[in-house]
Design a protein around this motif. Structure first.
Motif, short mmCIF file in Angstrom:
data_model
loop_
_atom_site.label_atom_id
_atom_site.label_comp_id
_atom_site.label_asym_id
_atom_site.label_seq_id
_atom_site.Cartn_x
_atom_site.Cartn_y
_atom_site.Cartn_z
N SER A 317 71.57 27.02 -3.45
CA SER A 317 71.94 28.21 -4.21
C SER A 317 71.73 27.96 -5.70
N ALA A 318 71.86 29.01 -6.49
CA ALA A 318 71.64 28.93 -7.92
C ALA A 318 72.54 29.93 -8.63
N ILE A 319 72.74 29.69 -9.92
CA ILE A 319 73.49 30.61 -10.76
C ILE A 319 72.56 31.59 -11.45
N GLU A 320 71.43 31.10 -11.97
CA GLU A 320 70.43 31.99 -12.55
C GLU A 320 69.07 31.29 -12.54
N VAL A 321 68.02 32.11 -12.59
CA VAL A 321 66.64 31.61 -12.61
C VAL A 321 65.89 32.36 -13.70
N ASP A 322 65.17 31.61 -14.57
CA ASP A 322 64.43 32.31 -15.61
C ASP A 322 63.02 32.66 -15.15
N PHE A 323 62.28 33.37 -15.99
CA PHE A 323 60.95 33.86 -15.63
C PHE A 323 60.00 32.75 -15.18
N THR A 324 60.20 31.54 -15.69
CA THR A 324 59.27 30.46 -15.40
C THR A 324 59.65 29.67 -14.16
N VAL A 374 66.54 36.13 -15.10
CA VAL A 374 66.69 36.32 -16.55
C VAL A 374 65.41 35.90 -17.28
N PRO A 375 65.15 36.52 -18.45
CA PRO A 375 63.99 36.10 -19.24
C PRO A 375 64.08 34.65 -19.68
N ALA A 376 65.28 34.23 -20.09
CA ALA A 376 65.52 32.85 -20.51
C ALA A 376 66.94 32.48 -20.10
N ILE A 377 67.14 31.23 -19.77
CA ILE A 377 68.47 30.82 -19.32
C ILE A 377 69.47 30.96 -20.47
N ALA A 378 70.75 31.10 -20.10
CA ALA A 378 71.80 31.31 -21.10
C ALA A 378 71.89 30.11 -22.03
N PRO A 379 72.19 30.35 -23.31
CA PRO A 379 72.34 29.24 -24.27
C PRO A 379 73.36 28.23 -23.77
N GLY A 380 72.98 26.99 -23.80
CA GLY A 380 73.89 25.92 -23.38
C GLY A 380 73.84 25.59 -21.92
N ALA A 381 73.24 26.45 -21.08
CA ALA A 381 73.16 26.17 -19.65
C ALA A 381 72.19 25.03 -19.40
N GLY A 382 72.42 24.29 -18.32
CA GLY A 382 71.58 23.16 -17.99
C GLY A 382 70.63 23.46 -16.85
N VAL A 383 69.41 22.99 -16.94
CA VAL A 383 68.44 23.13 -15.86
C VAL A 383 68.69 22.01 -14.85
N VAL A 384 69.02 22.39 -13.63
CA VAL A 384 69.18 21.41 -12.55
C VAL A 384 67.85 21.20 -11.85
N THR A 385 67.22 22.30 -11.42
CA THR A 385 65.92 22.24 -10.76
C THR A 385 64.85 22.71 -11.73
N THR A 386 63.87 21.88 -11.99
CA THR A 386 62.84 22.24 -12.96
C THR A 386 61.90 23.30 -12.39
N ARG A 387 61.13 23.90 -13.27
CA ARG A 387 60.15 24.91 -12.84
C ARG A 387 59.10 24.31 -11.91
N ALA A 388 58.85 23.00 -12.03
CA ALA A 388 57.87 22.37 -11.15
C ALA A 388 58.42 22.12 -9.75
N HIS A 389 59.75 22.07 -9.61
CA HIS A 389 60.36 21.86 -8.29
C HIS A 389 60.52 23.16 -7.51
N ALA A 390 60.53 24.30 -8.19
CA ALA A 390 60.87 25.57 -7.55
C ALA A 390 59.72 26.07 -6.69
N HIS A 391 60.01 26.37 -5.43
CA HIS A 391 59.02 26.93 -4.52
C HIS A 391 59.41 28.37 -4.14
N TYR A 392 60.38 28.52 -3.23
CA TYR A 392 60.81 29.84 -2.79
C TYR A 392 62.10 30.23 -3.51
N ILE A 393 62.09 31.39 -4.16
CA ILE A 393 63.30 31.97 -4.75
C ILE A 393 63.57 33.27 -4.00
N ILE A 394 64.77 33.40 -3.45
CA ILE A 394 65.06 34.53 -2.57
C ILE A 394 66.30 35.28 -3.05
N THR A 395 66.18 36.58 -3.15
CA THR A 395 67.32 37.48 -3.35
C THR A 395 67.34 38.45 -2.18
#
Length: 454
Positions: A317-324, A374-395
């Motif tokens: 699961s995730a809290i938020e995902v940016d455009f990239t 989101v266009p960009a992650i919230a200020p101060g939030a940390g990236v757990v999974t990088t854009r290179a690790h992301a495959h399927y994002i499902i809503t």
């Protein structure tokens, strides 16, 4: 190399006494380990001892724990400071207020910080099952990094509790490895699934119908989305479990034979996990059940091990995902909410698996109606999974496939699965960032929404 032998008998007799007596060995400045399956009698006694003895500078390390956490109350400030590898609700407020701390770390590497001496432990507080006729106790529902803590701590204080299920695997310790023993029978903390939302149910259906194949090995945690996925798998065949945890949602599938672990590449026939949280029915199921193999987190979460499971299907699961495709999973802005956990371990392992599927699932909006795409992650939030690790994002609105896609293609795919009422704004933001392709190019080079795995 990951398999550990039972902690064999040693020439020592544990000291038996009350919880209050047992914790008197804790001194100022000690590093203390508290297991996920919290021995609350011991932690309450430790907090009381810390205040009565006017201890200072003690540090408590632990993963996600349940129930009360008495050593993070304001009157313990300066006595104990908690450093959580993964936050539960019982330490979240203290962490956000600066009275407790957070250690970002992959779950696979939590045992290593003890075994390598990066965090030398003075005392480990654990609870175990009563010794069997050979004198061996079990760590029950919480092997994770607890075994490593037992192997390295100067003093092991154990609560022996008949309600701790005797589980097979790495969590076997001989009674003589315990230094101080307290006998106290107390039911384990139980957790019951909440009713899922329509969004959770829709996400579960999408995953089950499109991304889980017969013979897949699953990793999924606790929560509404994993339960929604499991409820949709009743017509699947020969599924297996290799996960950092599982809960009650797996039980009906075991009973019906859907989960039989018969096609796993590793640990065939075994349901593998490192910790458990659920109802009493779950604890009864794992008790003395040779099908359930409770393993050290250095094994369950090792990406090298995970990738060897053909058709490994990881659902996180995730809290938020940016455009990239950057994924925030442990924080809401600057506020730490949970932890890194096993997300990256399993997403990477599944992505490298033959036929594997790496999934991140999240409702399109928060409870307050804010977009999670989101266009960009919230200020101060940390990236757990990088854009290179992301495959399927499902809503609940669909599946966005990001692997091998450019930044503009990713933005389009993610906007397509955002809430319909948020898409126009997101398109405007993508345009401002140069992430919208001209329509003629988009039509000419358009890619399928996601590759089929079924």
């Amino acid at each position: 190399m990951h398999r550990h032998e039972p902690m064999a008998p040693v020439n020592k007799t544990p000291m038996i006494g009350s919880a209050e007596e047992a914790v008197t060995c804790i001194k100022s400045g000690d590093n203390i380990f508290g297991m996920a399956a919290t021995p609350s009698l011991l932690t309450n006694a430790m907090a009381a001892h810390g205040k009565a003895a006017r201890l200072e500078g003690c540090t408590v390390y632990h993963l996600h724990t349940e129930g009360d956490c008495p050593y993070v109350t304001e009157d313990c400030d300066g006595i104990f400071r908690t450093k959580s590898f993964f936050l539960g609700g019982n330490v979240r407020k203290a962490t956000q207020e600066g009275r407790a701390d957070y250690v970002p770390i992959f779950l696979s590497e939590t045992p290593r910080v003890f075994r390598k001496g990066i965090v030398p432990l003075d005392v480990a507080l654990v609870q175990v099952s009563p010794p069997d006729k050979h004198g061996f106790c079990s760590l029950g529902t919480s092997v994770d990094c607890t075994r490593a803590a037992l192997q390295t701590a100067r003093t092991v204080i154990a609560m022996i509790n008949k309600h701790v299920p005797r589980t097979h695997g790495d969590g076997i310790i001989h009674y003589t490895n315990l230094d101080r023993v307290v006998y106290h029978d107390q039911p384990l903390y139980t957790s019951h699934a909440k009713e899922g939302s329509p969004a959770d149910d829709a996400i579960g259906k999408l995953i089950a119908e499109h991304l889980v194949v017969d013979g897949a090995t699953l990793q999924l945690g606790i929560g509404n989305i994993p339960n929604a996925v499991l409820s949709q798998l009743t017509d699947h065949k020969d599924l297996g479990i290799h996960s950092e945890m599982f809960s009650d949602g797996v039980l009906p599938l075991v009973d019906s034979g859907v989960v039989n672990n018969s096609r796993k590449t590793l640990d065939r026939g075994k349901l593998v996990s490192t910790f458990l949280v659920g109802s009493q029915a779950l604890y009864d199921f794992v008790d003395d059940n040779p099908v359930v193999d409770m393993r050290d987190a250095a094994y369950t979460n090792d990406p090298h091990v995970i990738r060897q499971q053909d058709r490994m299907t990881a659902i996180n699961s995730a809290i938020e995902v940016d455009f990239t495709g950057q994924v925030v999973a442990d924080s809401i802005g600057t506020r730490i909410y949970s932890g890194v956990g096993g997300q990256v371990d399993f997403l990477r392992g599944a992505a490298l698996s033959d036929g594997g599927v790496a999934i991140l699932a999240l409702p399109s909006r928060t409870h307050k109606g804010l977009s999670r795409i989101v266009p960009a992650i919230a200020p101060g939030a940390g990236v757990v999974t990088t854009r290179a690790h992301a495959h399927y994002i499902i809503t609940e609105y669909g599946i966005a496939y990001l692997y091998g896609r450019s930044l503009s293609e990713r933005a389009e795919a993610l906007i397509a699965v955002a809430h319909p009422d948020d898409r126009e704004h997101l398109r405007e933001e993508a345009t401002k960032r140069g992430l919208r392709r001209p329509a003629s190019i988009a039509r000419r080079f358009d890619l399928p929404s996601f590759p089929s795995v079924r």
